[in-house]
Design a protein around this motif. Structure first.
Motif, mmCIF file in Angstrom:
data_model
loop_
_atom_site.group_PDB
_atom_site.id
_atom_site.type_symbol
_atom_site.label_atom_id
_atom_site.label_comp_id
_atom_site.label_asym_id
_atom_site.label_seq_id
_atom_site.Cartn_x
_atom_site.Cartn_y
_atom_site.Cartn_z
ATOM 1 N N GLY A 62 16.296 81.273 -42.870
ATOM 2 C CA GLY A 62 15.267 82.169 -43.380
ATOM 3 C C GLY A 62 15.135 82.220 -44.884
ATOM 4 O O GLY A 62 14.342 82.999 -45.403
ATOM 5 N N LYS A 63 15.895 81.383 -45.599
ATOM 6 C CA LYS A 63 15.852 81.387 -47.057
ATOM 7 C C LYS A 63 15.941 79.971 -47.594
ATOM 8 O O LYS A 63 16.579 79.111 -47.000
ATOM 9 C CB LYS A 63 17.020 82.193 -47.640
ATOM 10 C CG LYS A 63 16.980 83.657 -47.352
ATOM 11 C CD LYS A 63 18.141 84.354 -48.011
ATOM 12 C CE LYS A 63 18.101 85.853 -47.720
ATOM 13 N NZ LYS A 63 19.167 86.565 -48.420
ATOM 14 N N ALA A 64 15.305 79.779 -48.754
ATOM 15 C CA ALA A 64 15.407 78.488 -49.430
ATOM 16 C C ALA A 64 15.207 78.706 -50.920
ATOM 17 O O ALA A 64 14.529 79.641 -51.342
ATOM 18 C CB ALA A 64 14.364 77.509 -48.901
ATOM 19 N N SER A 65 15.803 77.818 -51.678
ATOM 20 C CA SER A 65 15.632 77.823 -53.123
ATOM 21 C C SER A 65 15.380 76.386 -53.557
ATOM 22 O O SER A 65 16.102 75.477 -53.168
ATOM 23 C CB SER A 65 16.892 78.380 -53.783
ATOM 24 O OG SER A 65 16.745 78.401 -55.176
ATOM 25 N N VAL A 66 14.326 76.206 -54.359
ATOM 26 C CA VAL A 66 13.924 74.880 -54.829
ATOM 27 C C VAL A 66 13.788 74.922 -56.345
ATOM 28 O O VAL A 66 13.248 75.881 -56.891
ATOM 29 C CB VAL A 66 12.576 74.463 -54.187
ATOM 30 C CG1 VAL A 66 12.019 73.210 -54.839
ATOM 31 C CG2 VAL A 66 12.731 74.270 -52.689
ATOM 32 N N VAL A 67 14.286 73.883 -56.991
ATOM 33 C CA VAL A 67 14.171 73.785 -58.447
ATOM 34 C C VAL A 67 13.164 72.687 -58.779
ATOM 35 O O VAL A 67 13.292 71.553 -58.310
ATOM 36 C CB VAL A 67 15.538 73.475 -59.100
ATOM 37 C CG1 VAL A 67 15.375 73.240 -60.587
ATOM 38 C CG2 VAL A 67 16.513 74.610 -58.834
ATOM 39 N N LEU A 68 12.167 73.045 -59.585
ATOM 40 C CA LEU A 68 11.160 72.091 -60.045
ATOM 41 C C LEU A 68 11.401 71.800 -61.517
ATOM 42 O O LEU A 68 11.315 72.701 -62.357
ATOM 43 C CB LEU A 68 9.752 72.655 -59.855
ATOM 44 C CG LEU A 68 8.604 71.786 -60.378
ATOM 45 C CD1 LEU A 68 8.518 70.471 -59.615
ATOM 46 C CD2 LEU A 68 7.293 72.543 -60.314
ATOM 47 N N GLU A 69 11.725 70.561 -61.808
ATOM 48 C CA GLU A 69 11.849 70.124 -63.196
ATOM 49 C C GLU A 69 10.526 69.506 -63.584
ATOM 50 O O GLU A 69 10.104 68.510 -63.009
ATOM 51 C CB GLU A 69 12.986 69.108 -63.333
ATOM 52 C CG GLU A 69 14.346 69.704 -63.043
ATOM 53 C CD GLU A 69 15.479 68.698 -63.181
ATOM 54 O OE1 GLU A 69 15.262 67.631 -63.814
ATOM 55 O OE2 GLU A 69 16.556 68.980 -62.651
ATOM 56 N N THR A 70 9.847 70.104 -64.544
ATOM 57 C CA THR A 70 8.530 69.611 -64.935
ATOM 58 C C THR A 70 8.649 68.246 -65.602
ATOM 59 O O THR A 70 9.641 67.944 -66.262
ATOM 60 C CB THR A 70 7.829 70.612 -65.868
ATOM 61 O OG1 THR A 70 8.646 70.844 -67.009
ATOM 62 C CG2 THR A 70 7.562 71.930 -65.150
#
Length: 158
Positions: free
Chosen positions: A42-50
């Motif tokens: 039920g949870k997620a974390s995503v990192v976006l490096e521009t």
């Protein structure tokens, strides 16, 4: 007589992490959508490096479509069902993002037992909230495209 204590089958070091889950969606997604930092039930974390591929002008402003895509990716990961699709979203872009910023998206499903799920997604640069959204995700028993293929084949056979 010695008092007997129930034997623990496992000690705390060998117990499995019941929160962690296997990724069931978006396995082949492009890395430009971000990288998974955390994936739990039920949870997620995503990192976006521009990157320079996301820049829309000479000032280094990042296109909002890249931000939305990464947020949608985190929402899909939070639902983590192979037959799920995003069917809607209410989105607020709270601050502009520039080249070099790293965005962390945190997604959490608000209910687990329905066919239409609401997923709260927030995006942060450092501790500053820059994105806020509610994604609506439909979960089907079969893949949505296979449903259309079957209908088309039935029409052709008539």
């Amino acid at each position: 007589m010695e008092e007997e204590f129930p034997k623990e089958e496992e000690d705390f070091l060998s117990k499995p992490d019941h929160d962690s889950v296997l990724q069931k969606v978006c396995a082949n997604i492009d890395a430009n959508n971000g990288s998974i930092k955390e994936l739990k039930y039920g949870k997620a974390s995503v990192v976006l490096e521009t990157s320079s591929k996301m820049v829309m002008d000479k000032t280094g402003l990042i296109h909002s479509g890249n931000i939305f895509s990464s947020a949608a990716y985190s929402a899909m990961l939070a639902v983590n069902h192979p037959n799920a699709i995003v069917i809607g979203a209410e989105v607020k872009f709270l601050a502009p993002i520039e080249l070099g910023n790293e965005i962390t998206f945190r997604a959490e499903t608000l209910q687990e037992d329905t066919k239409k799920r609401e997923v709260k997604v927030e995006g942060f640069v450092l501790d500053i909230k820059i994105f806020d959204a509610m994604f609506y995700v439909a979960v089907f028993d079969k893949h949505v495209l296979s449903l259309h293929i079957v209908k088309e084949m039935e029409k052709r056979m008539d």
